[in-house]
Design an enzyme around this catalytic site. Structure first.
Site, PDB file in Angstrom:
ATOM      1  N   CYS A   1     -15.728   9.417 -28.562  1.00 47.44           N
ATOM      2  CA  CYS A   1     -15.288  10.723 -28.073  1.00 47.44           C
ATOM      3  C   CYS A   1     -15.737  11.900 -29.127  1.00 47.44           C
ATOM      4  CB  CYS A   1     -13.764  11.004 -27.859  1.00 47.44           C
ATOM      5  SG  CYS A   1     -13.419   9.675 -26.757  1.00 47.44           S
TER       6      CYS A   1
ATOM      7  N   ARG B   1     -23.244  10.201 -30.585  1.00 50.93           N
ATOM      8  CA  ARG B   1     -22.146   9.410 -31.036  1.00 50.93           C
ATOM      9  C   ARG B   1     -21.793   8.182 -29.894  1.00 50.93           C
ATOM     10  NH1 ARG B   1     -18.178  12.522 -34.459  1.00 50.93           N
ATOM     11  NH2 ARG B   1     -16.542  11.264 -33.322  1.00 50.93           N
TER      12      ARG B   1
ATOM     13  N   TRP C   1     -15.433   8.823 -24.333  1.00 49.05           N
ATOM     14  CA  TRP C   1     -15.746   7.236 -24.366  1.00 49.05           C
ATOM     15  C   TRP C   1     -14.635   6.597 -23.957  1.00 49.05           C
ATOM     16  CZ3 TRP C   1     -14.240   2.751 -27.412  1.00 49.05           C
ATOM     17  CH2 TRP C   1     -15.475   1.798 -27.388  1.00 49.05           C
TER      18      TRP C   1
ATOM     19  N   ASN D   1      -9.012  13.466 -28.818  1.00 49.53           N
ATOM     20  CA  ASN D   1      -9.765  12.501 -29.161  1.00 49.53           C
ATOM     21  C   ASN D   1      -8.585  11.403 -29.997  1.00 49.53           C
ATOM     22  OD1 ASN D   1     -12.305  13.261 -28.992  1.00 49.53           O
ATOM     23  ND2 ASN D   1     -13.033  13.500 -30.744  1.00 49.53           N
ATOM     24  N   GLY D   2      -8.825   9.955 -29.812  1.00 46.73           N
ATOM     25  CA  GLY D   2      -7.590   9.447 -30.420  1.00 46.73           C
ATOM     26  C   GLY D   2      -6.851   8.664 -29.382  1.00 46.73           C
TER      27      GLY D   2
ATOM     28  N   GLU E   1     -26.881  -9.752 -39.732  1.00 44.58           N
ATOM     29  CA  GLU E   1     -27.313  -8.602 -39.358  1.00 44.58           C
ATOM     30  C   GLU E   1     -28.356  -8.470 -38.254  1.00 44.58           C
ATOM     31  OE1 GLU E   1     -26.265  -5.609 -39.754  1.00 44.58           O
ATOM     32  OE2 GLU E   1     -27.899  -4.080 -39.463  1.00 44.58           O
TER      33      GLU E   1
ATOM     34  N   LYS F   1     -27.914  -6.640 -34.630  1.00 43.01           N
ATOM     35  CA  LYS F   1     -28.812  -5.688 -34.148  1.00 43.01           C
ATOM     36  C   LYS F   1     -29.276  -6.166 -32.729  1.00 43.01           C
ATOM     37  CE  LYS F   1     -28.355  -3.013 -35.916  1.00 43.01           C
ATOM     38  NZ  LYS F   1     -27.715  -2.608 -36.947  1.00 43.01           N
TER      39      LYS F   1
ATOM     40  N   GLU G   1     -26.365  -6.010 -29.866  1.00 42.65           N
ATOM     41  CA  GLU G   1     -26.097  -4.836 -29.512  1.00 42.65           C
ATOM     42  C   GLU G   1     -27.148  -3.994 -28.682  1.00 42.65           C
ATOM     43  OE1 GLU G   1     -24.881  -1.891 -32.337  1.00 42.65           O
ATOM     44  OE2 GLU G   1     -26.329  -2.515 -33.809  1.00 42.65           O
TER      45      GLU G   1
ATOM     46  N   HIS H   1     -23.042 -28.428 -38.000  1.00 47.36           N
ATOM     47  CA  HIS H   1     -21.670 -28.513 -37.857  1.00 47.36           C
ATOM     48  C   HIS H   1     -21.462 -27.954 -36.388  1.00 47.36           C
ATOM     49  CE1 HIS H   1     -21.205 -30.592 -41.756  1.00 47.36           C
ATOM     50  NE2 HIS H   1     -21.789 -29.330 -42.145  1.00 47.36           N
TER      51      HIS H   1
ATOM     52  N   LYS I   1     -21.482   5.441 -31.847  1.00 43.44           N
ATOM     53  CA  LYS I   1     -22.142   5.509 -33.020  1.00 43.44           C
ATOM     54  C   LYS I   1     -20.762   5.699 -34.013  1.00 43.44           C
ATOM     55  CE  LYS I   1     -25.086   5.939 -36.418  1.00 43.44           C
ATOM     56  NZ  LYS I   1     -25.682   4.893 -36.916  1.00 43.44           N
TER      57      LYS I   1
END
Ligand code: M6R
Length: 606
Positions: free
Chosen positions: A2, A27, A72, A98-99, A480, A484, A487, A503, A601
């Site tokens: 947000c 964001r 968001w 926000n929150g 990583e 990437k 997402e 395993h 973001k």
């Protein structure tokens, strides 16, 4: 996540609110809205992009005071009604938040009992009704907000406007707000990036503080009522708008910015003759470094992967026990904090709520925590008070790239620095810092000749899942690469240390399964080669990231070679093809690379 923007001053608010929201778009969000005092309190909100909100704005929105929000979704679906701003029933008060309000359910019930009809499913809406009840009972706007927040539990960055008052009331508790001071005008935003085109003069609101904004003036106070004398900061010019230029997407631009970003990170931090690194912001003398019994690094997502590289380097070069922790777990595992230990939090945005909570937990228990942060003046950087900025410049694509390589570089410098205070010889230190100095050029060399990335994409793009393998320092690089691709391309990805593959994950392999293997020329190469053979025996297609001239390249279906370096420095190079594979796979699948679905973001809720 947000975003908030607000304006009070002589200019028309609506166009400024829209341009402010545009700056917050990177964001990640799913709906947007604005409220402007324009005779009445005019509210427009819409699911979708800011441009869709802009399309429904009539030319008649003329007021000079307004607040705006990108949402968001956390509480309640992605609907127009759940979008912010929310308004009181009489339309005299509007709020953006926000929150998360943790006791929203209890507060909703109390409001319902008083006959108030809530129009959304959000936790945020309760606040506006509570504020209005206080206001109707005679409280001034600031008092109404203050009394309401005393009854709320959770986190907030809020802005409230009242039809009958020329002011914006803001409050912060765990969700960042920055006030921008202009000439006879005042701005508020959740992110300084949204302010830089208007002013460089800012005040960071602290947790537990409120502010009353009027045109060109700000009064700040604590929730207790105590007046606060705010500190005015001057924003760094570097944090101005970063333009796309000739690039089609921010992600590819930021991938290509890595050589320069890395130069920014290491310049002035290398002492070649002593063979050491120096992160001045840590304020740690060799004597202090020598006394550190262990190092802990705490982070999320890509920053966690960088921390995992860092912890290996610290342990290897300094022989100091070192561990990396998932930030969202850290606080809730009631960790033992050793006041003599050194704690690092690693974060691009410096606003990640999970990481910020970890900082507070460490500090509450008497520990020393330092930030390895990109965004200057961010909440985590300020909460830590000491640390090192990674100097990547603005990173706008949701998928982190140049921040990863710079986090690794900063932690490499630290590992060398603490190593030199202990067992690392001058000669070995020199070899490492020399190698580090060459990485930007080597990155540039690789990026100008990227190898068969599209062949790898062809194998990956239709896959049900992709397995990423690496060993030692390449194990976090495999993580990583998987993060990437997952997402951006929404392909399920698993990352495993290659020795662990047999395993369990080996059960997934069938004819044609893509396996991406990261294998620099280090002492673990023979072991990784065994894992490659085990995968090939099950019909897997191997995409290998290796070093130029290494004969292991012949073992794979597709080999992508990066320049030779010390294996300990290799993550900054081996990660590049993985970023490119994720980027091009997402493009091939027709997906939005800069704003992948559901992601934000900076993740400012726990
Ligand atoms: O701003 P931070 O570095 O604290 O963010 C941590 C993660 O949310 C972030 O790295 C996330 O995993 C990225 N989308 C990865 O590309």
């Amino acid at each position: 996540m947000c975003g908030i923007f607000g304006y009070i001053g002589p200019s028309a608010a609506a166009p400024l609110l829209i341009s402010g929201l545009r700056r917050l778009e990177y964001r990640g969000y799913d709906s947007a809205g604005i409220a402007v005092i324009n005779g009445d309190l005019d509210i427009y909100k819409k699911v979708g992009m800011v441009k869709e909100l802009e399309n429904i704005l009539p030319a008649t929105v003329k007021g000079n005071i307004g607040i705006a929000h990108t949402r968001w979704a956390t509480h309640g679906g992605v609907t127009d009604a759940n979008s912010h701003p929310h308004a009181s029933e009489d339309g005299k008060v509007a709020l953006v938040h926000n929150g998360i309000i943790e006791n929203a359910n209890a507060l909703r019930n109390q409001l319902r009992k008083r006959g108030i009809v809530l129009k959304s499913e959000t936790d945020s809406e309760v606040l506006v009704h509570m504020i209005n009840l206080e206001y109707q009972s005679g409280a001034a706007p600031l008092t109404a907000v203050r009394r309401t927040l005393r009854r709320a539990r959770g986190t907030w960055g809020i802005c409230v406007i009242f039809l009958e008052h020329e002011k914006i009331i803001c409050a912060r508790n765990g969700s960042p707000l920055v006030i921008g001071i202009g000439e006879k005008e005042t701005f508020i935003a959740s992110d300084p990036h949204a302010l830089t085109s208007h002013t460089q003069k800012v005040i960071y609101l602290e947790d537990g503080e409120l502010a009353v904004l009027t045109a060109g003036d700000v009064k700040t106070s604590r929730n207790s009522g105590k007046i606060v004398d705010p500190t005015i900061h001057i924003l760094d010019d570097d944090w101005g708008e970063s333009e796309l230029g000739d690039y089609p997407h921010y992600m590819i631009k930021e991938i290509h910015e890595q050589p320069d970003a890395l130069r920014q990170c290491i310049t002035g931090r290398i002492n070649l003759s002593d063979g050491t690194g120096r992160l001045g912001g840590l304020r740690l003398s060799p004597k202090k470094l020598q006394a550190i019994p262990h190092v802990r690094l705490i982070a999320c997502g890509t920053a966690l992967n960088a921390a995992l590289v860092g912890r290996l380097l610290i342990e290897k070069l300094a022989r100091v026990p070192s561990l990396a922790h998932v930030a969202s777990e850290f606080r809730y595992n009631d960790p033992v904090i050793d006041a003599k230990g050194l704690y690092f939090v690693v974060s691009q945005s410096g606003e990640t709520a999970d990481t910020l909570s970890a900082v507070k937990e460490i500090q509450t228990k008497g520990g020393t925590v330092m930030g390895v942060i990109n965004v200057v003046g961010s909440s985590i950087a300020r909460q830590c008070g000491a640390g090192a900025y990674i100097h990547s410049g603005p990173e706008q694509a949701v998928a982190s790239t140049k921040a990863f390589t710079n986090m690794v570089a900063a932690l490499t410098l630290f590992a060398i620095q603490i190593g030199r205070s202990r067992t690392l010889s001058r000669q070995n230190g020199r070899a490492l810092v020399k190698g580090l100095r060459e990485i930007p050029e080597q990155m540039g060399k690789y990026l100008s000749n990227q190898g068969p990335i599209m062949e790898a994409v062809e194998i990956i793009k239709e896959a049900k899942s992709v397995l990423f393998l690496g060993r030692g320092i390449s194990s976090p690089v495999a993580r990583e690469g998987a993060l990437k691709l997952m997402e951006l391309a929404y392909i399920p990805c698993l990352a495993y240390p290659s020795g662990e593959m047999k395993h369990g994950p080996i059960a997934l392999l069938e004819e044609g399964s893509p396996v991406v293997v990261i294998c620099p020329n280090d002492e673990l190469k023979p072991k990784v080669l065994s894992a490659i053979h085990e995968c090939k025996a099950r019909g897997a297609k191997i995409i290998l990231i290796c070093e130029e001239g290494d004969e292991i390249a012949a073992e794979a279906d597709v080999s992508i070679c990066v320049p030779n370096t010390d294996p300990l420095l290799s993550p900054m190079l081996t990660v590049l093809p993985l970023q490119l594979i994720a980027y091009h796979t997402a493009l091939e699948l027709g997906l939005n690379v800069d704003r992948p679905r559901n992601l934000a973001k900076s993740v400012t809720v726990e």
